[in-house]
Write a protein that holds these residues in place. Structure first.
Motif, PDB file in Angstrom:
ATOM      1  N   GLY A   1     -10.349   0.012  -7.166  1.00 45.84           N
ATOM      2  CA  GLY A   1      -9.181  -0.068  -6.283  1.00 45.84           C
ATOM      3  C   GLY A   1      -9.554  -0.075  -4.815  1.00 45.84           C
ATOM      4  N   GLY A   2      -8.860   0.776  -4.045  1.00 50.02           N
ATOM      5  CA  GLY A   2      -9.054   0.770  -2.604  1.00 50.02           C
ATOM      6  C   GLY A   2      -8.274  -0.356  -1.956  1.00 50.02           C
ATOM      7  N   TYR A   3      -7.977  -0.209  -0.670  1.00 52.55           N
ATOM      8  CA  TYR A   3      -7.180  -1.172   0.086  1.00 52.55           C
ATOM      9  C   TYR A   3      -8.031  -1.838   1.164  1.00 52.55           C
ATOM     10  N   LEU A   4      -7.593  -2.998   1.604  1.00 51.54           N
ATOM     11  CA  LEU A   4      -8.226  -3.656   2.740  1.00 51.54           C
ATOM     12  C   LEU A   4      -7.941  -2.858   3.999  1.00 51.54           C
ATOM     13  N   CYS A   5      -8.962  -2.507   4.731  1.00 49.31           N
ATOM     14  CA  CYS A   5      -8.795  -1.726   5.956  1.00 49.31           C
ATOM     15  C   CYS A   5      -7.950  -2.483   6.968  1.00 49.31           C
ATOM     16  N   GLY A   6      -6.883  -1.840   7.425  1.00 50.19           N
ATOM     17  CA  GLY A   6      -6.063  -2.412   8.479  1.00 50.19           C
ATOM     18  C   GLY A   6      -4.709  -2.915   8.043  1.00 50.19           C
ATOM     19  N   VAL A   7      -4.462  -2.996   6.738  1.00 47.13           N
ATOM     20  CA  VAL A   7      -3.114  -3.374   6.315  1.00 47.13           C
ATOM     21  C   VAL A   7      -2.195  -2.164   6.487  1.00 47.13           C
ATOM     22  N   THR A   8      -0.907  -2.384   6.378  1.00 46.63           N
ATOM     23  CA  THR A   8       0.092  -1.342   6.614  1.00 46.63           C
ATOM     24  C   THR A   8      -0.243  -0.060   5.857  1.00 46.63           C
ATOM     25  N   ASN A   9      -0.295   1.052   6.592  1.00 51.78           N
ATOM     26  CA  ASN A   9      -0.529   2.403   6.055  1.00 51.78           C
ATOM     27  C   ASN A   9      -1.932   2.617   5.511  1.00 51.78           C
ATOM     28  N   GLU A  10      -2.874   1.739   5.829  1.00 59.65           N
ATOM     29  CA  GLU A  10      -4.247   1.903   5.341  1.00 59.65           C
ATOM     30  C   GLU A  10      -5.256   1.709   6.471  1.00 59.65           C
ATOM     31  N   PRO A  11      -5.292   2.679   7.418  1.00 57.48           N
ATOM     32  CA  PRO A  11      -6.293   2.600   8.490  1.00 57.48           C
ATOM     33  C   PRO A  11      -7.665   3.062   7.988  1.00 57.48           C
ATOM     34  N   CYS A  12      -8.705   2.636   8.668  1.00 64.00           N
ATOM     35  CA  CYS A  12     -10.073   3.056   8.342  1.00 64.00           C
ATOM     36  C   CYS A  12     -10.796   3.455   9.624  1.00 64.00           C
ATOM     37  N   ALA A  13     -11.682   4.423   9.522  1.00 71.02           N
ATOM     38  CA  ALA A  13     -12.483   4.839  10.676  1.00 71.02           C
ATOM     39  C   ALA A  13     -13.347   3.690  11.183  1.00 71.02           C
ATOM     40  N   SER A  14     -13.728   2.782  10.272  1.00 75.01           N
ATOM     41  CA  SER A  14     -14.585   1.655  10.671  1.00 75.01           C
ATOM     42  C   SER A  14     -13.818   0.558  11.390  1.00 75.01           C
TER      43      SER A  14
ATOM     44  N   ILE B   1      -6.993 -21.121  -1.936  1.00 76.50           N
ATOM     45  CA  ILE B   1      -7.739 -19.886  -1.686  1.00 76.50           C
ATOM     46  C   ILE B   1      -6.824 -18.685  -1.924  1.00 76.50           C
ATOM     47  N   GLY B   2      -7.375 -17.658  -2.562  1.00 78.18           N
ATOM     48  CA  GLY B   2      -6.634 -16.424  -2.807  1.00 78.18           C
ATOM     49  C   GLY B   2      -7.499 -15.224  -2.477  1.00 78.18           C
ATOM     50  N   PHE B   3      -6.882 -14.056  -2.343  1.00 75.22           N
ATOM     51  CA  PHE B   3      -7.611 -12.888  -1.842  1.00 75.22           C
ATOM     52  C   PHE B   3      -7.351 -11.627  -2.638  1.00 75.22           C
ATOM     53  N   LEU B   4      -6.570 -11.722  -3.714  1.00 79.50           N
ATOM     54  CA  LEU B   4      -6.244 -10.561  -4.538  1.00 79.50           C
ATOM     55  C   LEU B   4      -6.317 -10.935  -6.013  1.00 79.50           C
ATOM     56  N   ASN B   5      -6.549  -9.940  -6.836  1.00 78.00           N
ATOM     57  CA  ASN B   5      -6.432 -10.089  -8.276  1.00 78.00           C
ATOM     58  C   ASN B   5      -5.876  -8.792  -8.855  1.00 78.00           C
ATOM     59  N   GLU B   6      -4.730  -8.885  -9.495  1.00 79.54           N
ATOM     60  CA  GLU B   6      -4.086  -7.735 -10.133  1.00 79.54           C
ATOM     61  C   GLU B   6      -4.072  -6.513  -9.210  1.00 79.54           C
ATOM     62  N   PRO B   7      -3.393  -6.634  -8.063  1.00 81.70           N
ATOM     63  CA  PRO B   7      -3.441  -5.576  -7.044  1.00 81.70           C
ATOM     64  C   PRO B   7      -2.654  -4.318  -7.392  1.00 81.70           C
ATOM     65  N   GLN B   8      -2.090  -4.257  -8.588  1.00 85.59           N
ATOM     66  CA  GLN B   8      -1.425  -3.035  -9.050  1.00 85.59           C
ATOM     67  C   GLN B   8      -2.366  -2.152  -9.875  1.00 85.59           C
ATOM     68  N   PHE B   9      -3.610  -2.587 -10.066  1.00 89.28           N
ATOM     69  CA  PHE B   9      -4.500  -1.988 -11.055  1.00 89.28           C
ATOM     70  C   PHE B   9      -5.836  -1.625 -10.409  1.00 89.28           C
ATOM     71  N   ALA B  10      -6.167  -0.328 -10.407  1.00 89.24           N
ATOM     72  CA  ALA B  10      -7.459   0.137  -9.871  1.00 89.24           C
ATOM     73  C   ALA B  10      -8.509   0.027 -10.970  1.00 89.24           C
ATOM     74  N   ALA B  11      -9.036  -1.169 -11.162  1.00 84.57           N
ATOM     75  CA  ALA B  11      -9.992  -1.422 -12.233  1.00 84.57           C
ATOM     76  C   ALA B  11     -11.357  -0.832 -11.896  1.00 84.57           C
ATOM     77  N   THR B  12     -12.152  -0.592 -12.921  1.00 88.61           N
ATOM     78  CA  THR B  12     -13.514  -0.100 -12.710  1.00 88.61           C
ATOM     79  C   THR B  12     -14.437  -1.222 -12.245  1.00 88.61           C
ATOM     80  N   TYR B  13     -13.978  -2.479 -12.340  1.00 85.81           N
ATOM     81  CA  TYR B  13     -14.726  -3.625 -11.822  1.00 85.81           C
ATOM     82  C   TYR B  13     -14.088  -4.056 -10.498  1.00 85.81           C
ATOM     83  N   ALA B  14     -14.541  -5.161  -9.952  1.00 82.36           N
ATOM     84  CA  ALA B  14     -14.064  -5.609  -8.645  1.00 82.36           C
ATOM     85  C   ALA B  14     -12.550  -5.761  -8.629  1.00 82.36           C
TER      86      ALA B  14
END
Length: 473
Positions: free
Chosen positions: A159-172, A200-213
């Motif tokens: 899982g995890g979110y892209l840094c910088g989208v709404t409500n997901e800031p990152c120290a980096s 071009i796409g940038f997500l796959n099954e974004p409701q699911f924190a899979a153990t893979y990518a």
């Protein structure tokens, strides 16, 4: 042994009554009433499955070419027109990981990226070359995840979110622009090497924190990134269409739509295709897309059962009949323009692919032949047209191809054969229809041609538990 006259009468009478008892169905196709445009049918060979085709487990060169022909050549095989390549996010190729073109962090979102390109891309680049040589029209590059250093959990997996989208800031910092640059560079590497990426796409099954990518996102967060990606593509000079968001089920993708439709600058305006999967919920209604096309971009039987030769037995998830219905419902009820099975071919004894490769053996499954009944005859650029059946056990879909030909797919879910009276607008008494049959005993078998009557009706038959494509050209 002699047979009495009365017995002969009984036999003849029984035969006559049997013929009379066969039910009939009226199918009417009106080519003047058009619905969605078709982009086609397809598959993926992500997570190193492309290497299976190129001999990783023993498939020889001759069989490699045959599998490629089966998947992508419209004359020899199914003529699949969409290939979904995974845009890798890993700095390793262990197990089935997909390599990243930027395997290590540049230090910050504004750091200079160190891109790398090997003209291989986990086997997917040579696969795309071979597919396009056989007529592939759509190459969909889709990232399951951003590289881990761009995400809130610092990991391409879990899982995890892209840094910088709404409500997901990152120290980096905010990595949206760096991720957009990354995706565009992947497409540029392909194009500079002679293979055109169309989508071009940038997500796959974004409701699911899979153990893979994978990477989590809601609709609002996806919209944040789409706006950045659209501007980056425009500045790049590349002609790329944006897809989003490959929800794990149709309902999950619908739940993302408000975020894509909201605001003074709706992200939907930058999308060419809304994509969803069929796992959590099937594609049986039209998504709220404001007219943007939809694809069923991934679905397959992941139960692990191996049923390659069964078209119909009991309605199981691996059967050809099951997938005939899945495809037809998605086309007719969800108005999809594309339908992609998960994997085209892989070295396995499971039902997660259309073709099973077992070392140097090739097993073309009933799922493969079912797909071919649609993909071979309903081609990209065709429009779905109105088609009706007079019997609920006989379901129908129909497509008007760009050259004027019509492909009509008819499924018999009943336990008896039917007499079919097929009437297609614009085709009269001088026309012929070519039927192709897939059932337990047949794989895309060409049956005898049927001539039309003076009023344009083609009278033929469809066996029990079968799929027939009626092709007029």
């Amino acid at each position: 042994m002699s047979i009495s006259a009365s017995q002969l009468f009984d036999v003849a009478s029984s035969s006559f009554l049997s013929k009379r008892a066969q039910p009939s169905v009226s199918i009417v196709v009106d080519t003047n009433i058009k619905y969605q445009e078709l982009d086609g049918f397809g598959c993926s060979q992500a997570f190193q499955r492309a290497e299976d085709i190129f001999g990783k487990y023993g498939l020889d060169a001759e069989n490699t070419q045959y599998v490629l022909d089966l998947l992508f050549d419209v004359n020899i095989g199914a003529g699949l027109s969409i290939l979904r390549n995974g845009i890798g996010s890993s700095n390793s190729s262990v197990s089935n990981f997909m390599n990243s073109i930027e395997p290590f962090s540049p230090g910050s979102p504004n750091g200079r990226p160190n891109y790398t390109w090997n003209h291989y891309d986990s086997g997917q680049f040579p696969l795309a070359q071979q597919a396009q040589a056989r007529g592939l029209s759509t190459l969909y590059g889709d990232a399951w995840s951003a590289p881990g250093y761009m995400k809130t959990n610092d990991d391409e997996n879990n899982g995890g979110y892209l840094c910088g989208v709404t409500n997901e800031p990152c120290a980096s910092g905010d990595w949206k622009q760096a991720y957009a640059n990354y995706l565009v560079q992947w497409a540029r590497f392909y194009e500079e090497s002679g293979v055109k990426v169309t989508n071009i796409g940038f997500l796959n099954e974004p409701q699911f924190a899979a153990t893979y990518a994978g990477m989590l996102s809601n609709g609002t967060q996806a919209a944040d990134f789409i706006r950045v990606l659209a501007k980056t593509i425009q500045a790049s000079g590349l002609n790329l269409k944006i897809n989003c968001c490959d929800g794990i089920g149709w309902d999950d993708q619908e739940a993302m739509m408000p975020g894509l439709l909201a605001g003074p600058d709706p992200a939907i305006n930058y999308l060419s295709v809304v994509t969803g999967h069929g796992y959590d919920s099937p594609p049986n209604y039209t998504l709220t897309t404001n007219g943007v096309k939809t694809w069923l971009s991934e679905w397959g039987d992941l139960t692990g059962d191996y049923h390659p030769y069964t078209f119909y037995e009991d309605g199981g998830p691996a059967e050809g009949m099951t997938w005939a219905k899945n495809i037809q419902v998605a086309l007719v009820d969800a108005n999809v323009s594309g339908f992609l099975y998960w994997i085209g071919a892989e070295n396995s004894t499971s039902s997660s692919s259309l073709i099973n490769l077992i070392n140097n053996s090739i097993v073309t499954t009933k799922r493969f032949w079912t797909f071919a009944q649609f993909s071979k005859f309903a081609r990209p650029g065709a429009y779905r047209v109105k088609a009706t059946s007079s019997d609920s056990l006989i379901t129908v879909s129909s497509f008007l191809n760009t050259g004027g030909g019509v492909a009509t797919q008819v499924i018999n879910s009943g336990s008896t054969a039917y007499t079919v009276e097929l009437k297609v607008s614009g085709f009269g008494g001088n026309s012929w229809v070519q039927p192709y049959l897939t059932d337990n005993a047949n794989n895309l078998t060409a049956l005898a041609k049927v001539g039309g009557s003076q009023d344009g009706t083609f009278t033929t038959e469809i066996p029990a538990w079968s799929l027939v494509s009626f092709v007029l050209s």
